[in-house]
Design a protein around this motif. Structure first.
Motif, short mmCIF file in Angstrom:
data_model
loop_
_atom_site.label_atom_id
_atom_site.label_comp_id
_atom_site.label_asym_id
_atom_site.label_seq_id
_atom_site.Cartn_x
_atom_site.Cartn_y
_atom_site.Cartn_z
N PRO A 54 1.33 10.69 56.47
CA PRO A 54 2.80 11.33 56.46
C PRO A 54 3.62 10.06 56.65
O PRO A 54 3.62 9.00 57.20
N ALA A 55 4.75 10.15 55.57
CA ALA A 55 6.19 9.24 55.90
C ALA A 55 6.58 9.15 57.02
O ALA A 55 6.61 9.87 58.11
N GLY A 56 6.89 7.82 57.61
CA GLY A 56 7.23 7.58 58.96
C GLY A 56 6.17 7.25 60.02
O GLY A 56 6.51 6.80 61.15
N VAL A 57 4.91 7.34 59.56
CA VAL A 57 3.74 6.68 60.38
C VAL A 57 3.52 5.52 60.17
O VAL A 57 3.19 4.97 58.98
N LYS A 58 3.89 4.52 61.12
CA LYS A 58 3.33 3.31 60.92
C LYS A 58 1.87 2.86 61.60
O LYS A 58 1.58 3.48 62.68
N VAL A 59 1.25 2.25 61.02
CA VAL A 59 -0.18 1.75 61.59
C VAL A 59 -0.62 0.30 61.81
O VAL A 59 -0.20 -0.55 61.01
N SER A 60 -1.22 0.16 62.94
CA SER A 60 -1.70 -1.41 63.25
C SER A 60 -3.00 -1.40 63.50
O SER A 60 -3.32 -0.29 64.46
#
Length: 317
Positions: A54-60
Motif C-alpha cells: 500500500p502507498a505510504g508504507v516504508k520498508v527497511s
C-alpha cells in the motif's frame, strides 16, 4: 469420495478459483520433491500472488544478532503516523518454506491497516535447522524488539508462524516487556490429531493431515518430545498469564480445532481469548484476500483485532 467432491458445496464458491490457482503453482504432489525444489516453486508462487505494498508504507531490512548468526528482519512503518504498537510477525510455510518476501504484501497491509509498525522475522528453516532453531530465532527477535523500541509488542503469526507466536507468548509471559496481545491465524499448535477438525477435514484442500505430519517430522529433532511446549504450545501445563489472544481459523482446515482448544485453555486459566472459525474457508486463505470476499472480510477482522489490541481494547464477548 474425492476431496473435490466432498468440498464442492462446502466451500465458498469464489474460493475454488484460488484453490485451483495454488494447486497449479504448487501441486500437492510437490511434497515428494527435495526441499530446495519445493522452496523454489513456493517462492515463484508467492511472487505471482504478491499484490504490492500500500502507498505510504516504508520498508527497511536489517539483521538481529543471535548466537552465531544473524536473523534477517523487515521493518514496515507507515509514513507520517506515529505508531502506537509494534507487531512481531512470523510467517507460515510449515517451518520449511517462506521468508521475508513470501508474506511481504500481507505484512505491509497489516501495517497500513493498523497504523502500527510491523517487523517480519526470517527465522531459520528445517531440515537444515530443526527445532528449536526457529523458536530460538523467534525468541531472539522478541528480545531485540523489546530492547530496541518502547512500543508495546503484539505477537502475530499464521500457520507455522502462529505456533511460534504462541510459543513465544508462553515463554515470555513474565518478561518485563511481555506482549500486550497475540493474534494467531490458522495456527498449528500440536493438538489432538484423533479428534475434531483433524478427523472431519483430514483431506481438506491445500492442507491435509498427511501434510501436517510431513512438516512436523521434518521439523523434529531426533528424540523430539511431542510434549515440549516450545514445539507444541497446546502441550503446555500452564496457560495462565498469557496476553489477550485472538485466534482466527478456517472451517475446512484440519488445524481449526487447535484454535478452539487454545481458546478454551486460556479462558479456563482466567485469561482473555476469542476464537473465530471463518465459515467455508480453507488453510492459507490470506492469499485469497483480494479475490474472495469472505477471505477479505476475514483479513479485515484480523487487522481489526491487531488494532484493538494496540489501543488496549478487548471488544470480544
Amino acid at each position: 469420495m474425492t476431496g473435490r467432491e466432498k468440498y464442492e458445496t462446502r466451500l465458498d464458491p469464489a474460493l475454488w478459483a484460488y484453490i485451483d490457482s495454488v494447486n497449479a503453482w504448487y501441486p500437492p504432489e510437490i511434497i515428494g520433491l527435495p526441499i530446495d525444489k519445493q522452496r523454489a516453486v513456493y517462492d515463484r508462487m508467492c511472487r505471482a500472488f504478491h499484490k504490492g505494498r500500500p502507498a505510504g508504507v516504508k520498508v527497511s531490512d536489517g539483521l538481529v544478532a543471535a548466537s552465531g548468526h544473524g536473523i534477517p528482519i523487515r521493518h514496515y512503518q507507515l509514513t507520517g503516523k506515529a505508531a502506537r504498537a509494534m507487531v512481531l510477525y512470523f510467517h507460515g510455510g510449515g517451518f520449511i518454506l517462506g521468508g521475508l518476501d513470501s508474506h511481504d504484501d500481507i505484512c505491509a497491509e497489516i501495517c497500513a491497516g493498523s497504523g502500527f509498525d510491523v517487523v517480519s522475522v526470517d527465522y531459520r528453516l528445517s531440515p537444515e535447522h530443526v527445532h528449536p532453531a526457529a523458536f530460538d530465532d523467534a525468541m531472539a527477535a522478541f528480545a531485540w524488539a523489546a530492547a530496541a523500541s518502547d512500543l508495546p509488542l503484539i505477537l502475530c503469526g499464521e500457520s507455522a508462524g502462529g505456533n511460534l507466536a504462541a510459543a513465544v507468548a508462553q515463554a515470555t509471559r513474565k518478561h518485563a516487556s511481555a506482549a500486550i496481545g497475540q493474534v494467531l491465524i490458522y495456527p498449528g499448535l500440536g493438538g489432538d490429531e484423533g479428534t475434531g477438525s483433524y478427523v472431519e477435514h483430514a483431506e481438506a484442500p491445500l492442507l491435509s493431515v498427511g501434510d501436517i505430519a510431513f512438516y512436523r517430522d521434518v521439523r523434529a529433532a531426533k528424540r523430539q518430545s511431542p510434549d515440549d511446549p516450545t514445539f507444541s504450545p497446546l502441550r503446555d501445563s500452564d496457560f495462565s498469564g498469557l496476553p489477550p489472544t485472538v485466534i482466527i481459523s478456517a472451517e475446512c482446515d484440519p488445524l481449526s480445532s487447535d484454535g478452539e482448544a487454545y481458546r478454551d485453555r486460556i479462558v479456563a486459566a482466567g485469561g482473555k481469548a476469542w476464537w473465530h472459525e471463518e465459515s467455508r474457508l480453507v488453510h492459507s486463505f490470506l492469499r485469497a484476500r483480494t479475490t474472495v470476499p469472505a477471505a477479505a472480510e476475514a483479513f479485515t477482522r484480523i487487522i481489526a483485532a491487531i488494532a484493538a489490541m494496540g489501543r488496549g481494547e478487548w471488544p470480544y464477548l
